[in-house]
Design a protein around this motif. Structure first.
Motif, PDB file in Angstrom:
ATOM      1  N   VAL A 107       0.850  -1.195   0.000  1.00 23.72           N
ATOM      2  CA  VAL A 107       0.000   0.000   0.000  1.00 23.72           C
ATOM      3  C   VAL A 107       0.884   1.243   0.000  1.00 23.72           C
ATOM      4  CG1 VAL A 107      -1.851   1.222   1.173  1.00 23.72           C
ATOM      5  CG2 VAL A 107      -1.787  -1.280   1.220  1.00 23.72           C
ATOM      6  N   ASN A 108       0.946   1.882  -1.145  1.00 23.79           N
ATOM      7  CA  ASN A 108       1.867   2.994  -1.375  1.00 23.79           C
ATOM      8  C   ASN A 108       1.108   4.307  -1.578  1.00 23.79           C
ATOM      9  OD1 ASN A 108       0.821   1.766  -3.727  1.00 23.79           O
ATOM     10  ND2 ASN A 108       2.297   2.818  -5.022  1.00 23.79           N
ATOM     11  N   GLY A 109       0.374   4.733  -0.560  1.00 27.75           N
ATOM     12  CA  GLY A 109      -0.414   5.959  -0.679  1.00 27.75           C
ATOM     13  C   GLY A 109      -1.832   5.717  -0.195  1.00 27.75           C
ATOM     14  N   PHE A 110      -2.804   6.360  -0.839  1.00 26.78           N
ATOM     15  CA  PHE A 110      -4.199   6.244  -0.412  1.00 26.78           C
ATOM     16  C   PHE A 110      -4.757   4.850  -0.716  1.00 26.78           C
ATOM     17  CE2 PHE A 110      -3.913  10.911  -1.166  1.00 26.78           C
ATOM     18  CZ  PHE A 110      -4.211  11.325   0.118  1.00 26.78           C
ATOM     19  N   ALA A 111      -5.347   4.228   0.309  1.00 24.87           N
ATOM     20  CA  ALA A 111      -6.116   2.986   0.146  1.00 24.87           C
ATOM     21  C   ALA A 111      -7.486   3.271   0.741  1.00 24.87           C
ATOM     22  CB  ALA A 111      -5.435   1.821   0.848  1.00 24.87           C
ATOM     23  N   LEU A 112      -8.363   3.786  -0.085  1.00 23.19           N
ATOM     24  CA  LEU A 112      -9.664   4.260   0.380  1.00 23.19           C
ATOM     25  C   LEU A 112     -10.784   3.489  -0.304  1.00 23.19           C
ATOM     26  CD1 LEU A 112      -8.955   8.108   0.209  1.00 23.19           C
ATOM     27  CD2 LEU A 112      -8.642   6.568   2.160  1.00 23.19           C
ATOM     28  N   GLY A 113     -11.881   3.279   0.409  1.00 24.60           N
ATOM     29  CA  GLY A 113     -13.031   2.610  -0.179  1.00 24.60           C
ATOM     30  C   GLY A 113     -12.641   1.261  -0.749  1.00 24.60           C
ATOM     31  N   GLY A 114     -12.889   1.091  -2.052  1.00 22.01           N
ATOM     32  CA  GLY A 114     -12.544  -0.157  -2.718  1.00 22.01           C
ATOM     33  C   GLY A 114     -11.073  -0.491  -2.634  1.00 22.01           C
ATOM     34  N   CYS A 168      -9.075   0.157   0.043  1.00 23.34           N
ATOM     35  CA  CYS A 168      -8.888  -0.444   1.364  1.00 23.34           C
ATOM     36  C   CYS A 168      -9.429  -1.863   1.352  1.00 23.34           C
ATOM     37  CB  CYS A 168      -9.588   0.402   2.422  1.00 23.34           C
ATOM     38  SG  CYS A 168      -9.227  -0.089   4.125  1.00 23.34           S
ATOM     39  N   GLU A 169     -10.564  -2.060   0.691  1.00 17.50           N
ATOM     40  CA  GLU A 169     -11.165  -3.389   0.605  1.00 17.50           C
ATOM     41  C   GLU A 169     -10.272  -4.353  -0.173  1.00 17.50           C
ATOM     42  OE1 GLU A 169     -15.927  -2.774   0.603  1.00 17.50           O
ATOM     43  OE2 GLU A 169     -14.848  -1.563  -0.869  1.00 17.50           O
ATOM     44  N   LEU A 170      -9.662  -3.870  -1.262  1.00 16.57           N
ATOM     45  CA  LEU A 170      -8.727  -4.702  -2.019  1.00 16.57           C
ATOM     46  C   LEU A 170      -7.537  -5.103  -1.152  1.00 16.57           C
ATOM     47  CD1 LEU A 170      -7.592  -6.009  -4.587  1.00 16.57           C
ATOM     48  CD2 LEU A 170      -6.718  -3.749  -5.254  1.00 16.57           C
ATOM     49  N   SER A 171      -6.995  -4.155  -0.413  1.00 15.96           N
ATOM     50  CA  SER A 171      -5.843  -4.475   0.444  1.00 15.96           C
ATOM     51  C   SER A 171      -6.212  -5.503   1.499  1.00 15.96           C
ATOM     52  CB  SER A 171      -5.303  -3.195   1.108  1.00 15.96           C
ATOM     53  OG  SER A 171      -6.099  -2.778   2.198  1.00 15.96           O
ATOM     54  N   MET A 172      -7.439  -5.419   2.028  1.00 19.04           N
ATOM     55  CA  MET A 172      -7.862  -6.347   3.078  1.00 19.04           C
ATOM     56  C   MET A 172      -8.156  -7.741   2.541  1.00 19.04           C
ATOM     57  SD  MET A 172     -10.146  -4.070   5.734  1.00 19.04           S
ATOM     58  CE  MET A 172     -11.408  -3.569   4.554  1.00 19.04           C
ATOM     59  N   ALA A 173      -8.440  -7.855   1.242  1.00 20.34           N
ATOM     60  CA  ALA A 173      -8.643  -9.174   0.638  1.00 20.34           C
ATOM     61  C   ALA A 173      -7.319  -9.919   0.493  1.00 20.34           C
ATOM     62  CB  ALA A 173      -9.321  -9.032  -0.728  1.00 20.34           C
ATOM     63  N   CYS A 174      -6.214  -9.189   0.497  1.00 20.32           N
ATOM     64  CA  CYS A 174      -4.892  -9.815   0.430  1.00 20.32           C
ATOM     65  C   CYS A 174      -4.565 -10.442   1.783  1.00 20.32           C
ATOM     66  CB  CYS A 174      -3.840  -8.778   0.056  1.00 20.32           C
ATOM     67  SG  CYS A 174      -4.105  -8.010  -1.566  1.00 20.32           S
TER      68      CYS A 174
END
Length: 261
Positions: free
Chosen positions: A105-112, A114-120
């Motif tokens: 995560v290299n910057g903003f992880a917002l909305g979808g 953040c959800e994409l990062s949490m699926a990892c």
């Protein structure tokens, strides 16, 4: 290999670097990008040479700054449900992949995003990363699993706070809450950390790694007895050549040579 327009896909010695490549849109997830991610993971599932995956965003401002608002604005109740279910299905494919997947995560992880990062399976963040679920500012809620995975990762009370206020949190706060595994100073050191983790995992028995993912995911599946899944998976491991190799290598005081068999 499919030619992609919104993502970059590069296999570097068994580690796939999958980059969301819409920097002019802060890597926002539109329907086409999601379909390309889905196709990429179908290839990842099928390619035995791939040992792990790093997902990141192009540029230095954003991992993924959210879903594409121009598409969301046109949704009705009927197609909104399908829109949500489609994203949930794609993110579930990431979560259930038997090969380790790390979000860089290299910057903003917002909305979808953040959800994409949490699926990892894990998250490594740069110091400038910011996480949040700001959907309530648009009169909606997260639709790609954000209410569920954020609660699983950081607990009910803090998840409710972030989902209802839409507040952003820093990489360090995300690490304190358990949302992030590691915080690195910049993208270069974050890539190095991701590769370090994936290379260490790649030295282990591949079938056992896949079963660890199954068992941990079973914790959050109300229709599954996680303890029974663990017992079944433990037993399944004993039928593999890797089990025989691992135990024999230990007894012989040598490094195991696992082959995923």
């Amino acid at each position: 290999m499919t030619a992609y327009s919104n993502i970059l896909f590069e296999n570097k010695d068994g580690i796939v670097h999958l980059t969301i490549n819409r920097p002019d849109k802060l890597n926002a997830l539109n329907i086409k990008t999601l379909e390309e991610i889905k196709d990429a993971f179908e290839n990842i599932y099928d390619d035995s040479s791939i040992q792990g995956v790093i997902i990141t965003g192009a540029g230095e401002k954003a991992f993924v700054a959210g879903a594409d608002i121009s598409e969301i604005a046109e949704l009705s109740e009927v197609n909104a449900r399908k829109f949500s279910e489609n994203g949930q299905e794609i993110f579930a494919a990431i979560e259930n992949c038997h090969k380790p997947v790390i979000a860089l995560v290299n910057g903003f992880a917002l909305g979808g995003g953040c959800e994409l990062s949490m699926a990892c399976h894990m998250r490594v963040a740069t110091a400038n990363a910011r996480f949040g679920q700001p959907e309530v500012n648009l009169g909606i809620i997260p639709g790609y699993g954000g209410t569920q995975r954020l609660t699983q990762l950081i607990g009910k009370a803090k998840s409710l706070e972030l989902n209802m206020t839409g507040d952003m949190i820093s990489a360090e706060e995300a690490k304190t809450l358990g949302l992030v595994n590691h915080v690195e100073v910049d993208g270069e050191s974050a890539i190095a950390k991701c590769e370090e983790i994936l290379k260490k995992i790649a030295s282990k028995a591949p079938l056992a790694i896949g079963l660890v993912i199954d068992c941990v995911n079973a914790v959050y599946n109300e229709q599954e007895n996680g303890y029974q899944t663990e017992a079944n998976s433990f037993a399944a491991c004993t039928k593999t050549a890797d089990f025989k190799e691992g135990t024999q290598a230990f007894l012989e005081k040598r490094k195991a040579n696992f082959k995923g068999e």
